[in-house]
Design an enzyme around this catalytic site. Structure first.
Site, short mmCIF file in Angstrom:
data_model
loop_
_atom_site.label_atom_id
_atom_site.label_comp_id
_atom_site.label_asym_id
_atom_site.label_seq_id
_atom_site.Cartn_x
_atom_site.Cartn_y
_atom_site.Cartn_z
N ARG A 109 0.84 -1.19 0.00
CA ARG A 109 0.00 0.00 0.00
C ARG A 109 0.87 1.23 0.00
O ARG A 109 1.97 1.23 0.54
CB ARG A 109 -0.85 0.03 1.27
CG ARG A 109 -1.64 -1.21 1.47
CD ARG A 109 -2.32 -1.17 2.82
NE ARG A 109 -2.96 -2.45 3.09
CZ ARG A 109 -3.77 -2.68 4.12
NH1 ARG A 109 -4.01 -1.70 4.99
NH2 ARG A 109 -4.32 -3.85 4.30
N ASP A 133 0.24 5.26 1.34
CA ASP A 133 -0.73 6.06 2.08
C ASP A 133 -1.40 7.09 1.18
O ASP A 133 -0.88 7.46 0.12
CB ASP A 133 -0.03 6.85 3.19
CG ASP A 133 0.59 5.96 4.23
OD1 ASP A 133 0.15 4.81 4.38
OD2 ASP A 133 1.54 6.42 4.90
N TYR A 135 12.29 3.71 -1.09
CA TYR A 135 11.43 4.90 -1.03
C TYR A 135 12.33 6.15 -1.04
O TYR A 135 13.47 6.11 -0.55
CB TYR A 135 10.62 4.93 0.27
CG TYR A 135 9.37 4.09 0.27
CD1 TYR A 135 8.16 4.62 -0.16
CD2 TYR A 135 9.39 2.77 0.72
CE1 TYR A 135 7.00 3.87 -0.15
CE2 TYR A 135 8.22 2.00 0.73
CZ TYR A 135 7.03 2.56 0.30
OH TYR A 135 5.88 1.82 0.30
N ARG A 163 7.93 7.39 6.74
CA ARG A 163 7.53 8.71 7.24
C ARG A 163 7.90 8.88 8.71
O ARG A 163 8.21 9.99 9.16
CB ARG A 163 6.02 8.92 7.03
CG ARG A 163 5.67 9.06 5.54
CD ARG A 163 4.17 8.98 5.30
NE ARG A 163 3.46 10.01 6.04
CZ ARG A 163 2.14 10.05 6.18
NH1 ARG A 163 1.39 9.09 5.64
NH2 ARG A 163 1.57 11.02 6.86
#
Lengths: 258, 258
Positions: free
Chosen positions: A55, A57, A115, A210
Site C-alpha cells: 500500500r 498512504d 522509497y 515517514r
C-alpha cells in the site's frame, strides 16, 4: 491464464492511497488500485484483482509501484500499456507491462523496496513545481541527521516506527541503506535546496519511512539528539519517537525482485 | 517612493495567464498579476499596479518572471517576500525581492528573455509529474528540427509567428539562441525522454515561442521540410506557419537586464 506485471507511476495528491477502501462509506477520493481495476474490468468484462507490491498512504506518490494481475491467455498479448494509459487520468501512468512467471507475486516475491523522501530546506519559498512533492522543513543540521541515520541502519525491531492499524507477525526489518542527494556537506542555512533521502529495506512497516524521516528531521532541527535514537529503537513504542512526516514528501521509488 | 523588483515562479495551469483581464465578464480563473496586486493592496491599503516584464498566456508557467511595483519609503524594508509567500497560493512563489533603481521598469528595461519549451517524446506514457509541463509529441526527427532552427536564428520579421491581438510598431525581433537539452543526437524512437528547447531573443511577439515550437515540431514530425522555413518567415503571414504549440509545455525561464 497469463500473469502480467505492471510498473506504475502516480502523483498521489488526489488519491486516497493505493488500496481500495472497501469499508469507506464516505470516500472523498478514489484509490490507485480501483482506477486500475476499473479498466481491467472494462476490458475483460469481469472483476479481476490487481495486486500491488504494498500500500501507499493517502497522498503518497510512486515512481515505480509494481502490481500484477491475471488475464485469459488470449488477452495476454494485447497492448495493455496503451489500453491503461488511454483510460487512466493524467496523474497515473503505466510505465511498463511485462509477462510474469505464474508464481510471481508483486508483494510476496518482493525482496526489498526503495522509497525516496524529499525535503525543501528554505522557508523563504517553496518552488511551485516542487510543492506537491516536498516537506518544507527550513534549515537542517544534516550532519546530525547523518549521525541519527547510522543508528537506524541494519536489522532492528522497528515497532517504534510503525503506526497502528496492521497486524503483523514481526516488526523486525533490515534497513539496508539510508542515503541522501546531494551527498556533499549541507550548511544549516536558509538555502534553496531540495534534499532527497532514500531508504532501502527488505520491507517497511506501516508509515515506517515517514516515521523514520520524522525522527531524522527532529534531529536536523535540533529537537532530538542523534544519541537518543538507539533508545527509541529499543523502546519498541511508537510514542517514544517523533511525529510522522507528511505524506506529500514521500514516493515509492522501486520494488526489488530477485 | 521606493521601487521593488520581484522574481516570481508559478505553475500556470490554474491561471488565466499573467495579466489582469479587465474586460472578462465571465472569468473562470484568476491571473497571476491579480493575485500579487491583491496582496499589495491588503498590505498598503491602496491599489498599486504590479508591472510584469510581459504577459504569459493562460496555462503558461514561469520560473523567473520579473515584475516591479512602488511602495512608500517606510514600507520598502519590510519583509515583502515573506508577506507574499504567506498569502500566495502554493502554485505561485516569490523567489526574490530587491530594491530597484527608480527608473527600473520590468518590461521596458528588459534587454531580452529566455523561454523554455518542453517536449516528451514517447506516446507510450507521459510521467505524471511531468504531464502538466510538457507537450507529448511522440518520436521526432530532431536533426530536422535543428536544421529548421538555424533558419529562424537571427534578426527577422517574425510576423508569421505572431498571433493576432496586439498592435505593435514592429514585428522584427532578434532570436539570439535556440538550444536544446540533451544536446546529443536523439534517435527518432519511442524513447522516454524529455527534450527541453530554449529560446532567447531581445523580445517575443504574442505566442511567438509557441508558434516557433509548433513549426519545429512540424519539421520533427516530417510534416514540414526545414527548407520551407525561410519562405514562411518571408511570407509575414501567420496562416503560412504550422499551428501553435500548446501552452502547458512553455515556461518563462528568465528575463535579462543590463
Amino acid at each position: 491464464m497469463a500473469r502480467l506485471r505492471l510498473t506504475i507511476a502516480y502523483v498521489g495528491t488526489a488519491y486516497c492511497g493505493w488500496q481500495i477502501q472497501t469499508n469507506a462509506y464516505r470516500r472523498p477520493q478514489p484509490t490507485i488500485q480501483e482506477e486500475l481495476e476499473r479498466i481491467v474490468e472494462k476490458v475483460l468484462g469481469t472483476q479481476v484483482r490487481v495486486h500491488g507490491s504494498g500500500r501507499t498512504d493517502s497522498g503518497v506518490h510512486a515512481e515505480g509501484q509494481v502490481a500484477h494481475f491475471d488475464v485469459p491467455e488470449d488477452k495476454a498479448d494485447m497492448d495493455w500499456q496503451r489500453t491503461f494509459n488511454a483510460m487512466l487520468p493524467d496523474d497515473i501512468a503505466v510505465l511498463d507491462v511485462a509477462r510474469a512467471a505464474d508464481d510471481f507475486h508483486a508483494r510476496i516475491s518482493a525482496t526489498g523496496k526503495i522509497y525516496t523522501y524529499s525535503l525543501w530546506l528554505s522557508r523563504r519559498y517553496t518552488p511551485p513545481r516542487l510543492f506537491p512533492y516536498v516537506w518544507t522543513t527550513g534549515p537542517l543540521d544534516v550532519a546530525a541527521m547523518d549521525a541519527a541515520a547510522t543508528h537506524l541502519l541494519g536489522t532492528h525491531d522497528f515497532a517504534s516506527f510503525q503506526n497502528v492499524g496492521t497486524e503483523l507477525e514481526s516488526t523486525v526489518r533490515t534497513l539496508r541503506r539510508i542515503s541522501r542527494t546531494p551527498e556533499t556537506d549541507v550548511p544549516a542555512t536558509e538555502a534553496p535546496l531540495c534534499l532527497d533521502w532514500q531508504f532501502e529495506a527488505d520491507g517497511f512497516l506501516k508509515q515506517m519511512v515517514r516515521n523514520l524521516m520524522g525522527t531524522l528531521v527532529a534531529c536536523g532541527l535540533g529537537k532530538l539528539s542523534p544519541d537518543a535514537v538507539p533508545a527509541i529503537l529499543e523502546a519498541c513504542d511508537r510514542s517514544k519517537a517523533p511525529s510522522t512526516a507528511p505524506a506529500q514528501g514521500l514516493s515509492m521509488t522501486r520494488v526489488l525482485y530477485d
